[in-house]
Scaffold this motif. Structure first.
Motif, PDB file in Angstrom:
ATOM      1  N   ALA A  67      54.668  45.761  49.179  1.00 37.06           N
ATOM      2  CA  ALA A  67      55.806  45.623  47.921  1.00 37.06           C
ATOM      3  C   ALA A  67      56.381  44.309  48.587  1.00 37.06           C
ATOM      4  O   ALA A  67      57.021  43.373  47.934  1.00 37.06           O
ATOM      5  CB  ALA A  67      56.749  46.560  48.172  1.00 37.06           C
ATOM      6  N   ASP A  68      56.650  43.973  49.963  1.00 36.63           N
ATOM      7  CA  ASP A  68      57.341  42.873  50.495  1.00 36.63           C
ATOM      8  C   ASP A  68      56.461  41.707  50.047  1.00 36.63           C
ATOM      9  O   ASP A  68      57.135  40.613  49.858  1.00 36.63           O
ATOM     10  CB  ASP A  68      57.179  43.068  51.995  1.00 36.63           C
ATOM     11  N   LEU A  75      54.387  41.291  47.581  1.00 41.11           N
ATOM     12  CA  LEU A  75      54.412  40.880  46.219  1.00 41.11           C
ATOM     13  C   LEU A  75      55.757  40.493  45.568  1.00 41.11           C
ATOM     14  O   LEU A  75      55.677  39.756  44.313  1.00 41.11           O
ATOM     15  CB  LEU A  75      53.997  42.252  45.374  1.00 41.11           C
ATOM     16  N   THR A  76      56.903  40.738  46.230  1.00 37.37           N
ATOM     17  CA  THR A  76      58.271  40.280  45.606  1.00 37.37           C
ATOM     18  C   THR A  76      58.796  39.183  46.281  1.00 37.37           C
ATOM     19  O   THR A  76      58.051  38.782  47.223  1.00 37.37           O
ATOM     20  CB  THR A  76      59.331  41.665  46.057  1.00 37.37           C
TER      21      THR A  76
END
Ligand SMILES: [Zn+2]
Length: 54
Positions: A50-51, A53-54
């Protein structure tokens, strides 16, 4: 003169915070079951992805 006793504080499970009795101070338990270790690892991996991708 006697056997040296080492008192070990109970540590909470990293996943569910349940207190775990420590029997081996040289290898403290951090998870109440192998399954919780797996869950923790999976959540860490997801957070890592998630880190990125964001
Ligand atoms: Zn647990």
């Amino acid at each position: 003169m006697g056997v040296i006793e080492i008192e070990v504080e109970p540590l909470p499970c990293t996943w569910c915070k349940r207190l775990l009795e420590q029997r081996r101070w040289w290898a403290p338990k951090r998870f109440c079951s192998p399954w919780h270790r797996v869950k923790y690892r999976v959540m860490q991996a997801l957070g890592f992805v998630a880190d990125i991708l964001t």
